[in-house]
Design a protein around this motif. Sequence first.
Motif, PDB file in Angstrom:
ATOM      1  N   ASP A   1      -3.214  86.018  38.797  1.00 47.24           N
ATOM      2  CA  ASP A   1      -3.473  87.053  39.810  1.00 47.24           C
ATOM      3  C   ASP A   1      -2.254  87.950  39.976  1.00 47.24           C
ATOM      4  O   ASP A   1      -1.134  87.568  39.628  1.00 47.24           O
ATOM      5  CB  ASP A   1      -3.828  86.397  41.151  1.00 47.24           C
TER       6      ASP A   1
ATOM      7  N   LYS B   1      -6.613  87.807  33.549  1.00 47.89           N
ATOM      8  CA  LYS B   1      -6.116  88.253  34.842  1.00 47.89           C
ATOM      9  C   LYS B   1      -7.263  88.204  35.841  1.00 47.89           C
ATOM     10  O   LYS B   1      -8.409  87.947  35.449  1.00 47.89           O
ATOM     11  CB  LYS B   1      -5.523  89.655  34.735  1.00 47.89           C
ATOM     12  N   GLN B   2      -6.932  88.471  37.095  1.00 47.21           N
ATOM     13  CA  GLN B   2      -7.950  88.291  38.145  1.00 47.21           C
ATOM     14  C   GLN B   2      -9.219  89.089  37.881  1.00 47.21           C
ATOM     15  O   GLN B   2     -10.322  88.610  38.100  1.00 47.21           O
ATOM     16  CB  GLN B   2      -7.352  88.610  39.523  1.00 47.21           C
TER      17      GLN B   2
ATOM     18  N   THR C   1      -6.409  81.832  35.673  1.00 50.56           N
ATOM     19  CA  THR C   1      -6.435  83.179  36.222  1.00 50.56           C
ATOM     20  C   THR C   1      -5.022  83.520  36.686  1.00 50.56           C
ATOM     21  O   THR C   1      -4.411  82.759  37.436  1.00 50.56           O
ATOM     22  CB  THR C   1      -7.450  83.352  37.365  1.00 50.56           C
TER      23      THR C   1
ATOM     24  N   GLU D   1      -6.988  91.535  43.936  1.00 49.47           N
ATOM     25  CA  GLU D   1      -8.008  90.548  44.258  1.00 49.47           C
ATOM     26  C   GLU D   1      -7.480  89.107  44.135  1.00 49.47           C
ATOM     27  O   GLU D   1      -6.714  88.791  43.241  1.00 49.47           O
ATOM     28  CB  GLU D   1      -9.134  90.790  43.247  1.00 49.47           C
ATOM     29  N   ASP D   2      -7.936  88.278  45.050  1.00 51.70           N
ATOM     30  CA  ASP D   2      -7.558  86.860  45.061  1.00 51.70           C
ATOM     31  C   ASP D   2      -8.656  86.077  44.336  1.00 51.70           C
ATOM     32  O   ASP D   2      -9.742  85.863  44.877  1.00 51.70           O
ATOM     33  CB  ASP D   2      -7.426  86.400  46.522  1.00 51.70           C
ATOM     34  N   ALA D   3      -8.373  85.686  43.097  1.00 53.19           N
ATOM     35  CA  ALA D   3      -9.418  85.068  42.267  1.00 53.19           C
ATOM     36  C   ALA D   3      -9.651  83.609  42.624  1.00 53.19           C
ATOM     37  O   ALA D   3     -10.518  82.969  42.034  1.00 53.19           O
ATOM     38  CB  ALA D   3      -9.062  85.205  40.786  1.00 53.19           C
ATOM     39  N   ARG D   4      -8.900  83.083  43.593  1.00 52.91           N
ATOM     40  CA  ARG D   4      -9.122  81.677  43.965  1.00 52.91           C
ATOM     41  C   ARG D   4     -10.538  81.449  44.486  1.00 52.91           C
ATOM     42  O   ARG D   4     -11.056  80.334  44.441  1.00 52.91           O
ATOM     43  CB  ARG D   4      -8.112  81.241  45.035  1.00 52.91           C
TER      44      ARG D   4
ATOM     45  N   ARG E   1      -4.517  78.690  38.862  1.00 53.24           N
ATOM     46  CA  ARG E   1      -4.205  80.047  39.280  1.00 53.24           C
ATOM     47  C   ARG E   1      -2.706  80.300  39.240  1.00 53.24           C
ATOM     48  O   ARG E   1      -1.928  79.656  39.938  1.00 53.24           O
ATOM     49  CB  ARG E   1      -4.713  80.268  40.701  1.00 53.24           C
TER      50      ARG E   1
END
Lengths: 209, 640, 360
Positions: free
Chosen positions: B116, B87-88, B114, B127-130, B170
Amino acid sequence: MKALANDPLDIVITGVGGQGNVLASQVLGRALLQAGYTVTVGETYGLSQRGGAVMSQVRVTAGAALGPLIPENRATAIVSLEPLEALRVLGQYGHPGVVVLTNDRPLMPLNVLTGQDKYPAPGELKAALEGLCAKLYWLPATEAAFALGAPILANVIMLGALLGSGLVPLGPEELEAELGGLFPEKKMAANRQALARGMELAAQCLGTQ
Amino acid sequence: MADLTKLKAGELALLQGNEAIARGALEAGLSLAAAYPGNPSSEILESLADSAASAGIYVEWSANEKVALESAAAASFTGLRAMASMKQNGVNVAQDFICNLTISGTQGGIVLITADDPSGISSTNEEDARFIARLADLPLLEPSTPAECLAMVKFAFDLSEAIGNLVVLRSLSRLSHTRAGVVPGPLPTGRPQPFWDPKQIWNTVPVVPRHQAMKDKLAKAGQIMAQSGFNAYSGPESPDLLVIASGSSALYAAEAAGLLGVDRRVGLLKLGCTWPLDQALLRKHLADSERVLFAEEVDPFIETEVKALYAQQAAELGIKQFFGKASGHLPQIGELTPGRLAGAMAAILGLTWQPAEPQYLQAARETISRLVPFREFGFCPGCPHRASYWAIKQALSLDGRQGVVSGDIGCYTLGVHSTGFRRVNSVHCMGSGLGISSGLGKLKSLGFQQPVVGVVGDSTFFHAALPGLVNARWNQADYLLIVLDNSATAMTGFQPHPGTGQTASGQPGTAVDVEQVCRALGIDCQVVDPYDLAAAQQAVYQAVQGEPGLKVLIFRRLCALVQGRQGGHPYRMRVDQSLCRGDECGCHRFCSRAFRCPGLNFDQAAGRAVIDEVVCVGCGVCAQICPAGAIRAEAKEAAA
Amino acid sequence: MTQSPAAGQPAAASLERLKAQVLEAGLCVACGACVGLCPYVIFHDGQVAAPDVCGLEDGRCIDVCPQAPVPDPSQKRAGLLQALGRPQALPLGPLREVWWARALCPDQQGRVQYGGVVSTLVALALQEGLIGEAVLTQAGPEGAPEGVRARTRQEVLAAAGSIYAAGGALSALNQALAEASDHALGLVGLPCQALAAASLAAHPRHAQGARLKLVIGLFCTLNLSARGLRGVLQAAGVRGPLTRSDFPPPPAGVLEVTTAQGTTAIPLEEVRPVVLKGCALCPDLSAELADISVGAAEGRPGWNTILVRSEQGQRLLDLARAQGLLELTEMPGESRQHLSTAAANKRARAAQAWKERADG
């Protein structure tokens, strides 16, 4: 692809964590996919096993795949395993034409258990639901499930009621086939009975209109 | 989950996004998959674990996400295809390794998934894991549907091998946990022989030239991605409004245009490859549109980058109007919905959008606010955490020095809510409770006088808590650590962890014992059953009242849901209403008011407590708190 | 929350007031009157705590607390005495007889204090059926005192000996009263406990309160926090359970504690920080709400002072005398004068403390 009476057919399945609404949505989604429709089933879970309100969305169309969320206030039907959650969901997905099928058995939120909040009286809750939908199926699903030997069967009874309402283009055999993929044969008798009981309850409800 | 190798190629199946990712990886010839559980990513590895034997692959729940990615990288260095999913939050744990791996490069195709969680449906943040792709110069793919999940994962492995670097895919909660029709492809036969050429060194120096090589790989990835077909435009040649969207938002945007009846005026540029951006494609569509709306979750990632791209070519492209998160047309927080997109489009196009008749919405709002109480999350009936927090609450209250409890990540995070008596004072990320406790435990010398308690789950203990514990031991921090050992990673779906001694595929591993780890560190350690409320309370009280120093209590009791699957709890609970004191002075509904178990209700008509037989699992704990002995635990067999 | 008070208003709920005005104000003397009435109040290791919110607005807990704010504390005492049919008499409270006494019972050597009068009286009351059960104070597992219930002479003797630390004994009384029995109960308690017990017995919503038939009061000038005392003992190097503790009369200026290892004198300066702050509010040296009060005989080691206050107290003393269990001698006038002065001084100090509390 077969045409649908309502396209998209958007069904919200809601309840409280642990009532089996994710399972109900999967069974319904698989059966509709087998019947040749384009199906999207959105599930919300994670924390949801911890007693909070949970929701799944089954979206059906004869056209191209839809997103996982039903547009706000555009659900065709709401199937709720708990009556308070049916009312809660109407704010987000209801409209004057929505059909609501709900189990009548309350599950008290924690703050009601503690006396800090009040759970509405059954009559009050039922009237409020009726005022916000085109048709209410107020169903003793948990009671019927107890009679069949296991309160957890309420979710399958509600699926049966959905069949009985005529809202989905499916028959009981198609749901039984999908349930059969999930449960061992020894549990299928109870599941079949639950589907049939749900259809009966919906029919009784139609009869009283 | 189920064995995904059993799906028939070419036959439509209703697959969850996570299952589609796993199936795509199998079709791509995956050899190793590793992960740490975390919603909404967990089912990826679960379904691979269920497929491991028939696919002949190695699947592992790792101790944490960084280790998972490192394991995957090891396979890649030997030429195998590998995947790590998380996950993120897990991306943060793995980040240090990611930022070095991208310099060293990779060999066998390696993909980082990921998943998100916009709106933090089951997370401590959204949180935006990009941004990891931007940070580490890695190619980024964003599928919108389960079918795309499958296709993009396969593409990602090929891309990774083509450029010699990690590729990020993602997903989102609404995609990972969505089921839709997917047509699986064929599974590969045969597998490469893993080999690490001893002449090959995978490292990051000299840094600057390696950094250049990394940039070159990204540029090459951009060229390949431009040909992938994952970026697609639909709509008129010169739309009144161009929507640039990724992920689920692309589907919401298409549906919103339909709801507003503006399908013919709105163009949708759906981006599946979002880093690096396809500059030529964007330039073309910007040239054709005056107004642009960005639809993405959660941060304005594409929005910011497209604006930067536009700024370089504004003279050629002319004046544009950009709408999205920066303009306030879409929220900067929380997930998007079809209605939010319809609202934004309507505002831009000068239309009005009503989800339903205003009178209906008004009536619904009014009725709900009048009748519908909030339904708070709560521990399950029989949950050992309720008993644990009860004991902690009682003991710290008796201690009377306003003790604080730092929490951690797991079901017991709910200790911040009333179900845990709001006894937890801080929660951040995996393992951080121990570091915070360690810090607090050193503040005595600066005048901090409150007792310090840390709580951590058994899975989290092994994930990231050990360094905090070592630090506390080393620096002689004064606190009590309570390990809430329910022998499960319960929050995410009961995955095994180092303490359970079972591997991802259900094989026996070596159980790592929390107690032995603590004792090896020289920490005083005691095991208590939290179901025994008095013993647990006394253990906490004695620990906080005793000599200063680091102590560990292990509250050991199996997760109630796991217990339920293993034959259930022993009791049938009953309230003897003739003994119950109800709401009189002398009780005042103590069991339901204070203990807050969903299985314990109050019968308003009788004015007495009552067990909800649908909900109660029969753990027997509440019998201990009744002042009148009215709550009875009877053996299930006898009661039946 | 339905019972949450309006902003700026003091909490209306009884337990929440008790928490704010007594527990969190640091004025609790751990008498135990509120403990065991209901599960919201808990007691352990000499500490009273209320971790959960009750919300009841007419709870008994605050009514029976001797430390709860009242407009006129002396009027409260006078009212309770009147209800018992005993007019208030200052400075020592209602008095029928005053004696110096010691027990003549040989098997109490070493375990009892000042002549063992209290143990003798309790055992006698049980033996003669004046009461069916007695509530006493005894050291708990962690050394801190707690209430115990005794029905036999052996159980009474096991609890003998003063413990200068807050003991919560009334929780055991509440527990006994909550049971469906009808035997009479006795209590040995400090002045604060005698006051609280009278409040409990007289409370209109404590149906069984009338079962309390005998209160043997103990003289008290101050009490210590159980945990605080443990710290003082640790600092003084005293290990093991105490068999005896005593504040010898001035000018000793020490706390004497005895263990199996011997007796240690701890200077009062080291003890003062652990004196319960709430004791400053107590005007009562000699447990004036008791049926019979027992304390030290100043300047006469091995002897007790006995104040007989009620008919029931008189009956018990007469029985003891008739059975030859006690040796009685007249209390010298000078000693009686000293006791009266000490009682008057305590009352005056407490009046000042109540005034300061009221003034905030």
